[in-house]
Design a protein around this motif. Structure first.
Motif, PDB file in Angstrom:
ATOM      1  N   GLU A  87      -5.411 -16.477  26.372  1.00 41.86           N
ATOM      2  CA  GLU A  87      -5.529 -17.581  25.422  1.00 41.86           C
ATOM      3  C   GLU A  87      -6.298 -18.747  26.027  1.00 41.86           C
ATOM      4  N   MET A  88      -6.116 -18.981  27.335  1.00 46.52           N
ATOM      5  CA  MET A  88      -6.722 -20.138  27.975  1.00 46.52           C
ATOM      6  C   MET A  88      -8.150 -19.875  28.445  1.00 46.52           C
ATOM      7  N   PHE A  89      -8.422 -18.659  28.898  1.00 53.31           N
ATOM      8  CA  PHE A  89      -9.716 -18.369  29.520  1.00 53.31           C
ATOM      9  C   PHE A  89     -10.335 -17.123  28.881  1.00 53.31           C
ATOM     10  N   ALA A  90     -11.651 -17.129  28.810  1.00 56.81           N
ATOM     11  CA  ALA A  90     -12.347 -16.031  28.144  1.00 56.81           C
ATOM     12  C   ALA A  90     -12.391 -14.775  28.997  1.00 56.81           C
ATOM     13  N   ARG A  91     -12.333 -14.930  30.315  1.00 53.52           N
ATOM     14  CA  ARG A  91     -12.535 -13.787  31.203  1.00 53.52           C
ATOM     15  C   ARG A  91     -11.254 -12.961  31.339  1.00 53.52           C
ATOM     16  N   PRO A  92     -11.282 -11.665  30.958  1.00 49.89           N
ATOM     17  CA  PRO A  92     -10.093 -10.817  31.114  1.00 49.89           C
ATOM     18  C   PRO A  92      -9.650 -10.679  32.563  1.00 49.89           C
ATOM     19  N   SER A  93     -10.603 -10.795  33.500  1.00 51.95           N
ATOM     20  CA  SER A  93     -10.249 -10.616  34.908  1.00 51.95           C
ATOM     21  C   SER A  93      -9.260 -11.684  35.376  1.00 51.95           C
ATOM     22  N   VAL A  94      -9.366 -12.902  34.853  1.00 55.58           N
ATOM     23  CA  VAL A  94      -8.402 -13.949  35.205  1.00 55.58           C
ATOM     24  C   VAL A  94      -7.000 -13.510  34.801  1.00 55.58           C
ATOM     25  N   ALA A  95      -6.868 -13.000  33.594  1.00 61.99           N
ATOM     26  CA  ALA A  95      -5.562 -12.580  33.087  1.00 61.99           C
ATOM     27  C   ALA A  95      -5.002 -11.416  33.896  1.00 61.99           C
ATOM     28  N   PHE A 137      10.405 -31.028  31.816  1.00 61.82           N
ATOM     29  CA  PHE A 137       9.236 -31.541  32.534  1.00 61.82           C
ATOM     30  C   PHE A 137       7.969 -30.796  32.121  1.00 61.82           C
ATOM     31  N   ILE A 138       8.091 -29.508  31.830  1.00 59.21           N
ATOM     32  CA  ILE A 138       6.939 -28.763  31.333  1.00 59.21           C
ATOM     33  C   ILE A 138       6.577 -29.252  29.935  1.00 59.21           C
ATOM     34  N   LEU A 139       7.599 -29.509  29.123  1.00 61.42           N
ATOM     35  CA  LEU A 139       7.355 -30.071  27.794  1.00 61.42           C
ATOM     36  C   LEU A 139       6.648 -31.419  27.902  1.00 61.42           C
ATOM     37  N   ALA A 140       7.073 -32.242  28.848  1.00 59.64           N
ATOM     38  CA  ALA A 140       6.428 -33.541  29.040  1.00 59.64           C
ATOM     39  C   ALA A 140       4.969 -33.369  29.435  1.00 59.64           C
ATOM     40  N   ALA A 141       4.698 -32.383  30.292  1.00 58.55           N
ATOM     41  CA  ALA A 141       3.313 -32.141  30.711  1.00 58.55           C
ATOM     42  C   ALA A 141       2.443 -31.743  29.523  1.00 58.55           C
ATOM     43  N   VAL A 142       2.964 -30.888  28.664  1.00 56.75           N
ATOM     44  CA  VAL A 142       2.208 -30.468  27.483  1.00 56.75           C
ATOM     45  C   VAL A 142       1.967 -31.661  26.560  1.00 56.75           C
ATOM     46  N   ASN A 143       2.949 -32.551  26.438  1.00 54.41           N
ATOM     47  CA  ASN A 143       2.776 -33.737  25.592  1.00 54.41           C
ATOM     48  C   ASN A 143       1.696 -34.656  26.140  1.00 54.41           C
ATOM     49  N   VAL A 144       1.690 -34.856  27.459  1.00 53.38           N
ATOM     50  CA  VAL A 144       0.637 -35.688  28.048  1.00 53.38           C
ATOM     51  C   VAL A 144      -0.731 -35.068  27.777  1.00 53.38           C
ATOM     52  N   PHE A 145      -0.795 -33.739  27.880  1.00 55.75           N
ATOM     53  CA  PHE A 145      -2.056 -33.040  27.618  1.00 55.75           C
ATOM     54  C   PHE A 145      -2.519 -33.288  26.186  1.00 55.75           C
ATOM     55  N   VAL A 146      -1.632 -33.101  25.223  1.00 56.72           N
ATOM     56  CA  VAL A 146      -2.025 -33.239  23.810  1.00 56.72           C
ATOM     57  C   VAL A 146      -2.374 -34.680  23.478  1.00 56.72           C
ATOM     58  N   PHE A 147      -1.516 -35.607  23.831  1.00 59.61           N
ATOM     59  CA  PHE A 147      -1.782 -37.003  23.490  1.00 59.61           C
ATOM     60  C   PHE A 147      -3.027 -37.514  24.212  1.00 59.61           C
ATOM     61  N   GLY A 148      -3.231 -37.026  25.447  1.00 54.26           N
ATOM     62  CA  GLY A 148      -4.409 -37.477  26.180  1.00 54.26           C
ATOM     63  C   GLY A 148      -5.697 -36.990  25.567  1.00 54.26           C
ATOM     64  N   LEU A 149      -5.823 -35.679  25.373  1.00 58.90           N
ATOM     65  CA  LEU A 149      -7.085 -35.131  24.873  1.00 58.90           C
ATOM     66  C   LEU A 149      -7.294 -35.422  23.388  1.00 58.90           C
ATOM     67  N   VAL A 173     -10.754 -27.914  41.408  1.00 64.09           N
ATOM     68  CA  VAL A 173     -11.988 -28.703  41.295  1.00 64.09           C
ATOM     69  C   VAL A 173     -13.089 -27.867  40.646  1.00 64.09           C
ATOM     70  N   TRP A 174     -13.188 -26.609  41.060  1.00 62.04           N
ATOM     71  CA  TRP A 174     -14.189 -25.740  40.433  1.00 62.04           C
ATOM     72  C   TRP A 174     -13.888 -25.544  38.951  1.00 62.04           C
ATOM     73  N   ARG A 228     -12.661 -27.792  31.145  1.00 63.54           N
ATOM     74  CA  ARG A 228     -11.961 -29.067  31.201  1.00 63.54           C
ATOM     75  C   ARG A 228     -10.534 -28.968  30.711  1.00 63.54           C
ATOM     76  N   ASP A 229     -10.325 -28.359  29.571  1.00 66.59           N
ATOM     77  CA  ASP A 229      -8.982 -28.294  28.995  1.00 66.59           C
ATOM     78  C   ASP A 229      -8.038 -27.483  29.875  1.00 66.59           C
ATOM     79  N   GLY A 230      -8.504 -26.328  30.342  1.00 64.25           N
ATOM     80  CA  GLY A 230      -7.652 -25.495  31.178  1.00 64.25           C
ATOM     81  C   GLY A 230      -7.283 -26.179  32.476  1.00 64.25           C
TER      82      GLY A 230
END
Length: 658
Positions: free
Chosen positions: A100-108, A194-206, A293-294, A300-302
């Protein structure tokens, strides 16, 4: 291509299952596991009250295990299998999240492989707690979140869930599914907040930066539903959130220490030498930073999402553990899949160099070496876990209880001076088909129930503990005692000293990694005393008991007639026909732990000695007496008729050595 990927995912699932089912019930349940199994077998009222006031986790894991035990039983294999199931489930779930996050199957595929072979996840998959259920449910929620997020930022609308070649249609909107899955995860572990909080920061930020107000409106609505469904439990259903502090956890741990301990633990587990984790944490952390960093340059989103999911829970645990002991490495296991996912991005990134036409061979070698690194580390840690007793999660409680059960008699009781429910679990399993008694009966019960008590009830003994122990000494015929393996519980060894002074120790051995002793109480040993009635100073030698020959066990029974002002040494001598001492033991009474100045008038004292006899066959004579250790002057000794005995030593019996 899709078919090959499906086969690869199924292969990884099989590997994960094989690693987790192997020796699933080989090691005994540890204390927390045993407690959990016993805990969920309470009555429904007692279980719910315990979840609210005793246990540190929300209700879902206990309710799920309660149902599972009712269906599959309370055995070691069955109870651990529920954790195994969630541990295996995490592999295809992490694969799906990566897709869902990345296009490359190899990552998954790399991410799923790292989770499948990870020794820490194998360890918890063979543990009756909630540390595989939590990450798996969290992954379900994050999968639905990313499907919703992608739909919000693109024209994608309807969707199916695909795992390899398998397509599953969903009729509920992704955001609704996210709310349901996240709610389940929150009801599995409080730290999922805390994971829920992280997702909220992600959504509200972007979404805020891009002024996507419609997206924010949908998201806020979902969060309102989550709060309405979860807040009543936190506010009114439990007191654990505000009052809990884990006895085995730590407080005030520095942020860098949390990172340096948690990262190698989640990668290597605790089944490797501590020095290896110290050496590797910095290279692992640097590798993650380089990969991130790479990633930030190309996704950016991932990159933002993984940074928040990894960083915010760590900082949150650092903050909340400042005032209370709330840090343990396993409390961050909810973010372990994200760590493996970020490493998988790095392993895949080497392929980007090939596509750019630079460093093809070197890039491929780096990727292969990276995966080999994880495989070798996992293999080493798993080999230690499976085969090295030094890394076993528990001592052999099963063997310990089997030893006791094989020798138990009416009137027996088991006393342990530390809190651990493993012994009770194996008592229930071996004697009562895993059932838990609603109320534990006393020693003499017609059901043949073997009582188990913990004394002292806390780390240090109290007068109430001594009163309880004295009562057991009257009510029971024999006390099995398991001393603590460390000095945290009962540090002054109150229980062992009490039993050694008042009871007759008949068994002293090691079973399953624990010391095990058995003591006859006065109710049982008084009939075995050979009466003497001799007087040595202000003490009466009431009688004795002798067993063996080459290894001679001598038990003396004393009673102080009045207060004794000096600490005398007791001597037990075995003399041959020429009155030459051939074996002896001279020591302060009760193995040096109970000086005569501490004897209370009227109290019966049990005093044991062991003599190793290396002498020619024949009849030898056993003598007993006392002397002043400073002057070596013997204490005057008199027989039962009041006549002083020669050499101030009391003749006990003849011992025949074959």
């Amino acid at each position: 291509m899709r078919k090959k990927i499906g086969v690869a995912v199924l292969g990884l699932v099989f590997v994960a299952f094989a690693l987790r089912v192997y020796r699933l019930d080989f090691v005994s349940l540890r204390g927390d596991e045993a407690f959990t199994v016993i805990f969920v077998q309470r009555t429904w009222d007692a279980l719910w009250k315990g979840i609210s006031t005793i246990e540190p986790n929300p209700p879902l894991p206990y309710l799920a295990l309660r149902v599972w035990v009712a269906l599959a039983g309370a055995g070691e294999f069955a109870t651990r299998y529920l954790s195994l199931w969630f541990g295996v489930l995490g592999v295809p779930l992490l694969y799906r999240l990566a897709r869902e996050m990345f296009a490359r199957p190899s990552v998954a595929l790399f991410a799923a492989a790292l989770l499948a072979i990870n020794p820490y996840q194998v360890w918890h998959s063979q543990d009756v707690r909630n540390y595989t259920m939590w990450p798996s449910l969290s992954l379900v929620g994050l999968i639905f979140f990313w499907r919703w997020w992608k739909a919000e930022v693109s024209t994608v609308k309807g969707w199916n869930l695909r795992i390899g070649n398998l397509t599953l249609p969903f009729f509920l909107p992704p955001l609704t599914c996210y709310v349901l899955a996240t709610l389940a995860s929150l009801y599995t572990h409080y730290y999922d907040t805390f994971i829920l909080a992280a997702v909220n920061v992600f959504v509200f930020g972007l979404a805020g930066l891009e002024r996507r107000w419609r997206t924010l409106a949908h998201w806020v609505g979902a969060q309102v539903v989550l709060v309405l469904a979860y807040a009543p439990w936190v506010l009114f259903g439990t007191n654990r959130v505000t009052s809990y502090g884990e006895a085995s956890a730590e407080r005030g741990v520095e942020l860098l220490d949390i990172i340096s301990r948690t990262l190698p633990t989640l990668v290597l587990s605790d089944t490797v030498p501590g020095a290896l984790k110290v050496w590797l944490w910095l290279p692992l952390a640097v590798a993650l930073m380089i990969i991130w960093v790479w990633l930030a340059r190309v996704e950016r989103d991932g990159a933002a999402f993984l940074a928040l999911c990894l960083g915010l829970p760590v900082v949150a645990i650092y903050i909340i553990s400042i005032g209370r002991p709330l840090f343990l490495e396993r409390y961050l296991n909810g973010i372990a899949p994200e760590i493996y996912l970020l490493f998988a991005v790095g392993l895949t990134a080497t392929g980007e160099a090939r596509r750019r036409g630079s460093g093809f061979d070197a890039a491929r070698a780096v990727g292969a070496a990276g995966m080999l690194f994880f495989v070798l580390l996992s293999g080493y840690a798993l080999a230690n876990y499976y085969f090295d007793p030094a890394y076993a999660k528990a001592h052999n409680w099963r063997a310990l209880m089997q030893f006791i059960v094989a020798r138990r008699e009416p009137g027996d009781i088991v006393v342990q001076n530390f809190t651990d429910d493993a012994l009770s679990y194996y008592r229930n399993l071996l004697l009562h088909q895993g059932r838990v008694a609603e109320q534990q009966p006393g020693c003499d019960n017609p059901q043949g129930y073997l009582p188990i008590v913990t004394l002292p009830k806390d780390f240090w003994h109290t007068p109430a503990d001594e009163t309880r122990l004295r009562r057991l000494n009257v009510e029971c015929a024999r006390i099995w005692f398991i001393p603590s393996t460390n000095q945290v519980w009962d540090p002054d060894q109150f229980v062992e000293k009490f039993l050694a002074r008042t009871d007759d120790r008949v068994i002293n051995t090691r079973v399953g990694g624990y010391r095990l002793q058995a003591y006859l109480t006065p109710r049982a040993f008084e009939a075995r005393i050979v009466p003497v009635g001799a007087h040595i100073g202000k003490a009466t030698l009431v009688g004795y008991r002798v067993e063996g020959a080459r290894v001679l066990r001598v038990v003396l029974y004393w009673r102080a007639e009045e207060k004794i002002e000096k600490d005398f040494t007791v001597f037990v001598h075995l003399a041959d026909a020429g009155d030459r001492v051939i074996a002896q033991q001279d020591t302060m009474p009760v193995e040096g732990t109970f000086p005569t100045t501490q004897w209370q008038p009227g109290e019966l004292i049990v005093d044991g000695y062991t003599l190793h006899v290396d002498a020619a066959p024949g009849a030898h004579t056993l003598f007993v007496g006392m002397y002043d250790g400073a002057t070596l002057a013997r204490v005057p000794a008199f027989d039962a008729r009041g006549a002083r005995v020669p050499d101030d030593r009391v003749w006990l019996t003849q011992v025949t050595v074959q």
